[in-house]
Design a protein around this motif. Structure first.
Motif, PDB file in Angstrom:
ATOM      1  N   ASP A  16       0.811  -1.213   0.000  1.00 23.07           N
ATOM      2  CA  ASP A  16       0.000   0.000   0.000  1.00 23.07           C
ATOM      3  C   ASP A  16       0.850   1.273   0.000  1.00 23.07           C
ATOM      4  OD1 ASP A  16      -2.373  -1.406   0.029  1.00 23.07           O
ATOM      5  OD2 ASP A  16      -2.452  -1.502   2.226  1.00 23.07           O
ATOM      6  N   ALA A  17       2.162   1.105   0.056  1.00 22.11           N
ATOM      7  CA  ALA A  17       3.037   2.276   0.097  1.00 22.11           C
ATOM      8  C   ALA A  17       3.158   2.931  -1.270  1.00 22.11           C
ATOM      9  CB  ALA A  17       4.417   1.887   0.621  1.00 22.11           C
ATOM     10  N   GLN A  35       1.672   2.514  -5.417  1.00 22.79           N
ATOM     11  CA  GLN A  35       0.882   1.873  -6.452  1.00 22.79           C
ATOM     12  C   GLN A  35       0.959   2.708  -7.727  1.00 22.79           C
ATOM     13  OE1 GLN A  35      -3.126   1.547  -5.012  1.00 22.79           O
ATOM     14  NE2 GLN A  35      -2.615   0.116  -3.360  1.00 22.79           N
ATOM     15  N   ASN A  62       0.539   6.673  -7.157  1.00 22.56           N
ATOM     16  CA  ASN A  62      -0.375   6.749  -6.021  1.00 22.56           C
ATOM     17  C   ASN A  62       0.338   6.242  -4.771  1.00 22.56           C
ATOM     18  OD1 ASN A  62      -2.608   6.936  -4.355  1.00 22.56           O
ATOM     19  ND2 ASN A  62      -3.492   5.007  -5.049  1.00 22.56           N
ATOM     20  N   THR A  63       0.327   7.051  -3.726  1.00 16.29           N
ATOM     21  CA  THR A  63       0.893   6.658  -2.428  1.00 16.29           C
ATOM     22  C   THR A  63      -0.206   6.829  -1.383  1.00 16.29           C
ATOM     23  OG1 THR A  63       1.814   8.908  -2.334  1.00 16.29           O
ATOM     24  CG2 THR A  63       3.321   7.127  -2.901  1.00 16.29           C
ATOM     25  N   PRO A  64      -1.050   5.811  -1.203  1.00  9.81           N
ATOM     26  CA  PRO A  64      -2.229   5.943  -0.333  1.00  9.81           C
ATOM     27  C   PRO A  64      -1.909   6.319   1.102  1.00  9.81           C
ATOM     28  CG  PRO A  64      -2.350   3.937  -1.664  1.00  9.81           C
ATOM     29  CD  PRO A  64      -0.969   4.484  -1.827  1.00  9.81           C
ATOM     30  N   TRP A  65      -0.750   5.926   1.617  1.00 11.26           N
ATOM     31  CA  TRP A  65      -0.412   6.195   3.013  1.00 11.26           C
ATOM     32  C   TRP A  65      -0.257   7.689   3.295  1.00 11.26           C
ATOM     33  CZ3 TRP A  65       4.174   8.811   3.704  1.00 11.26           C
ATOM     34  CH2 TRP A  65       5.065   8.793   2.635  1.00 11.26           C
ATOM     35  N   MET A  66      -0.067   8.495   2.247  1.00 14.02           N
ATOM     36  CA  MET A  66       0.116   9.928   2.444  1.00 14.02           C
ATOM     37  C   MET A  66      -1.202  10.643   2.702  1.00 14.02           C
ATOM     38  SD  MET A  66       3.006  10.785  -0.449  1.00 14.02           S
ATOM     39  CE  MET A  66       3.081  12.518   0.038  1.00 14.02           C
ATOM     40  N   TRP A  67      -2.315  10.021   2.340  1.00 16.96           N
ATOM     41  CA  TRP A  67      -3.619  10.654   2.512  1.00 16.96           C
ATOM     42  C   TRP A  67      -4.583   9.686   3.189  1.00 16.96           C
ATOM     43  CZ3 TRP A  67      -0.848  10.832  -2.034  1.00 16.96           C
ATOM     44  CH2 TRP A  67      -0.318  12.092  -2.374  1.00 16.96           C
ATOM     45  N   PRO A  68      -4.317   9.257   4.420  1.00 17.60           N
ATOM     46  CA  PRO A  68      -5.213   8.300   5.083  1.00 17.60           C
ATOM     47  C   PRO A  68      -6.592   8.901   5.309  1.00 17.60           C
ATOM     48  CG  PRO A  68      -3.637   9.224   6.643  1.00 17.60           C
ATOM     49  CD  PRO A  68      -3.203   9.671   5.276  1.00 17.60           C
ATOM     50  N   PRO A  76      -7.457   9.498  -2.574  1.00 19.20           N
ATOM     51  CA  PRO A  76      -6.036   9.596  -2.912  1.00 19.20           C
ATOM     52  C   PRO A  76      -5.794  10.577  -4.056  1.00 19.20           C
ATOM     53  CG  PRO A  76      -6.971   7.570  -3.777  1.00 19.20           C
ATOM     54  CD  PRO A  76      -8.031   8.189  -2.904  1.00 19.20           C
TER      55      PRO A  76
END
Length: 207
Positions: free
Chosen positions: A57-58, A60, A140-146, A150
């Protein structure tokens, strides 16, 4: 032996117009090429709007086209961003020609210009048409926008964001475009008081 003043040292290390322009142009070209090349690879190899895991998930890959700004804001006003980016690019070129003599400013503005040109090329050259083209996004880095939608971005976006932070930091520390450094008012007052105190002691007595 005479001591070299901070002002003369700064002037000695300053870039001339040609050197500053060369740094800005080379870095802008490198970023523009990297951005367009990675977008080409994304368009060629990635499925459209389907997540491709790269590192859990870091990180994508998610290929999409963005007609608006970040988070797809103002999707129907693509031409506004084209105009804004065009003006920003022209301002950087103008500053480079007329004022930039600092190596760090040349590096920051060159990388920033490359990012701007990367997305501007999409606005001008890609579908659906001239001046209203959609920007290709695929990172896409989903962890940056919890907990948020995204934001999908690209190489140009990364340089735009990081170099804008760089511009802000240079302004905050008082680094001028010509390489000199602006000192705070308190420092200038202290120096003036010191000079005023030293002047009577160093002046020659009258005969």
């Amino acid at each position: 032996m005479t001591e070299q003043t901070p002002q003369s040292s700064t002037l000695h290390k300053a870039l001339n117009r040609a050197a500053a322009g060369a740094i800005v142009a080379i870095l802008a070209a490198v970023v523009l090429a990297a951005d367009q090349f990675t977008k080409h690879l994304a368009l060629t190899n990635l499925p459209y709007q389907q997540p491709v895991a790269v590192w859990g998930d870091a990180l994508q890959f998610y290929l999409t086209r963005n007609p608006g700004a970040a988070f797809s804001l103002l999707e129907g006003q693509t031409w506004i961003f084209t105009v804004v980016m065009s003006i920003a690019a022209l301002v950087i070129v103008f500053l480079t020609v007329t004022r930039v003599r600092s190596r760090v400013w040349a590096i920051v503005l060159g990388l920033l210009l490359g990012g701007i040109l990367g997305n501007l090329a999409d606005r001008v050259l890609r579908e659906p048409g001239f001046f209203v083209g959609q920007v290709v996004d695929f990172i896409n880095t989903p962890w940056m926008w919890p907990g948020m939608n995204p934001a999908i971005y690209n190489v140009a976006d990364m340089f735009i964001v990081t170099m804008m932070i760089g511009v802000a930091l240079l302004v905050l520390i008082g680094r001028r475009l010509d390489g000199t450094r602006e000192r705070g008012a308190s420092v200038r007052r202290a120096e003036a008081d010191t000079d005023a105190a030293i002047a009577p002691a160093t002046s020659e007595p009258e005969h």
